[in-house]
Design a protein around this motif. Structure first.
Motif, short mmCIF file in Angstrom:
data_model
loop_
_atom_site.label_atom_id
_atom_site.label_comp_id
_atom_site.label_asym_id
_atom_site.label_seq_id
_atom_site.Cartn_x
_atom_site.Cartn_y
_atom_site.Cartn_z
N SER A 47 0.95 -0.97 0.08
CA SER A 47 -0.11 0.05 0.01
C SER A 47 0.31 1.29 0.03
O SER A 47 0.62 2.79 0.48
CB SER A 47 -0.85 0.06 1.14
OG SER A 47 -0.09 -0.13 2.83
N GLU A 48 2.09 1.20 -0.67
CA GLU A 48 2.89 2.10 -0.75
C GLU A 48 1.89 3.07 -1.73
O GLU A 48 1.22 2.65 -2.69
CB GLU A 48 4.25 2.09 -1.00
CG GLU A 48 5.13 0.97 -0.17
CD GLU A 48 5.14 1.91 1.19
OE1 GLU A 48 5.47 2.41 1.51
OE2 GLU A 48 4.87 1.22 1.80
N PRO A 49 2.54 4.68 -1.33
CA PRO A 49 1.71 5.30 -2.82
C PRO A 49 2.29 4.93 -3.93
O PRO A 49 1.41 5.18 -5.40
CB PRO A 49 3.26 6.83 -2.23
CG PRO A 49 3.65 6.83 -1.49
CD PRO A 49 3.19 5.52 -0.85
N ILE A 50 3.05 4.40 -4.28
CA ILE A 50 3.91 4.25 -6.18
C ILE A 50 2.58 3.10 -6.07
O ILE A 50 2.46 2.70 -7.35
CB ILE A 50 5.30 3.44 -5.78
CG1 ILE A 50 5.54 3.31 -7.58
CG2 ILE A 50 5.47 1.71 -5.43
CD1 ILE A 50 5.77 4.45 -9.25
N ASN A 51 2.14 1.87 -5.82
CA ASN A 51 0.84 0.77 -5.87
C ASN A 51 -0.49 1.25 -6.26
O ASN A 51 -1.00 1.54 -7.01
CB ASN A 51 0.87 0.13 -4.07
CG ASN A 51 1.97 -0.78 -4.17
OD1 ASN A 51 2.79 -0.17 -3.01
ND2 ASN A 51 2.13 -1.87 -5.06
N GLY A 52 -0.45 2.39 -5.55
CA GLY A 52 -1.57 3.95 -5.02
C GLY A 52 -1.45 4.42 -7.20
O GLY A 52 -2.48 4.47 -7.74
N ALA A 53 -0.15 4.94 -7.44
CA ALA A 53 0.23 5.67 -8.69
C ALA A 53 -0.13 4.50 -9.85
O ALA A 53 -0.88 4.51 -10.96
CB ALA A 53 1.29 5.57 -8.58
N ILE A 54 0.46 3.26 -9.43
CA ILE A 54 -0.85 2.13 -10.53
C ILE A 54 -1.53 2.00 -10.28
O ILE A 54 -2.18 1.38 -11.59
CB ILE A 54 0.48 0.76 -9.89
CG1 ILE A 54 2.30 1.28 -10.19
CG2 ILE A 54 0.41 -0.04 -10.94
CD1 ILE A 54 3.14 1.56 -11.34
N TRP A 55 -2.10 1.27 -9.87
CA TRP A 55 -3.41 1.69 -9.68
C TRP A 55 -4.29 2.56 -10.35
O TRP A 55 -5.71 2.82 -11.24
CB TRP A 55 -4.69 1.47 -8.59
CG TRP A 55 -3.91 -0.01 -7.74
CD1 TRP A 55 -3.40 -0.32 -7.20
CD2 TRP A 55 -4.83 -1.01 -8.46
NE1 TRP A 55 -3.42 -1.53 -7.09
CE2 TRP A 55 -4.92 -2.16 -7.89
CE3 TRP A 55 -5.74 -1.08 -9.60
CZ2 TRP A 55 -4.47 -3.38 -8.05
CZ3 TRP A 55 -5.48 -2.49 -10.62
CH2 TRP A 55 -5.71 -3.55 -9.35
N GLY A 56 -4.12 4.12 -10.33
CA GLY A 56 -4.25 5.35 -10.69
C GLY A 56 -4.26 5.20 -12.44
O GLY A 56 -4.73 5.27 -13.41
N LEU A 57 -3.15 4.44 -12.51
CA LEU A 57 -2.95 4.57 -14.42
C LEU A 57 -3.69 3.06 -14.63
O LEU A 57 -4.01 2.86 -15.88
CB LEU A 57 -0.79 4.05 -14.30
CG LEU A 57 -0.46 3.66 -15.78
CD1 LEU A 57 -0.53 4.63 -16.39
CD2 LEU A 57 1.07 2.91 -15.41
#
Length: 128
Positions: A47-57
């Protein structure tokens, strides 16, 4: 170029809706299932910010695919095809990798259908 401009607004609005839907479902409604399942495998739920960014993509790519399907198919057809490609295929893959907590499916299935239906409706109705 005109077609691209017509596509931008519905895709962006659908992306926002998909992102919000995914966030609410997985962070508020189902996060405990994800955490419990990952802990049972000796893992930490990512649940790191990079995971959120990938879900945004992922949300953007999914909205683009919904837009493409909507150009050829009815609302019902777009909803079904998009849901099948976006969710059923994802669940098969992550289930096969044993990282899908199957307990979420009674909640995730109807919520994901609603998410895709509203995304398809947005794409069909929002025009510049």
């Amino acid at each position: 170029m005109k077609t691209i401009k017509k596509a931008i607004l519905p895709i962006l609005i659908a992306t926002v809706w998909i992102s919000i839907s995914e966030f609410v479902r997985n962070e508020f409604l189902l996060k405990s299932y994800w955490i419990e399942h990952y802990e049972s495998m000796g893992l930490v739920f990512p649940s790191e910010p990079i995971n959120g960014a990938i879900w945004g993509l992922w949300s953007l790519c999914f909205a683009i695919s919904i837009y493409i399907f909507s150009q050829k198919f009815t609302l019902a057809q777009t909803t079904f095809i998009s849901w099948f490609v976006g969710f059923v295929c994802m669940w098969l893959v992550i289930g096969n990798m044993n990282v899908l907590p199957f307990k979420i499916l009674p909640f995730a299935i109807p919520l994901s259908i609603l998410e895709v239906f509203l995304s398809s409706l947005i794409v069909k109705k929002v025009k510049i």
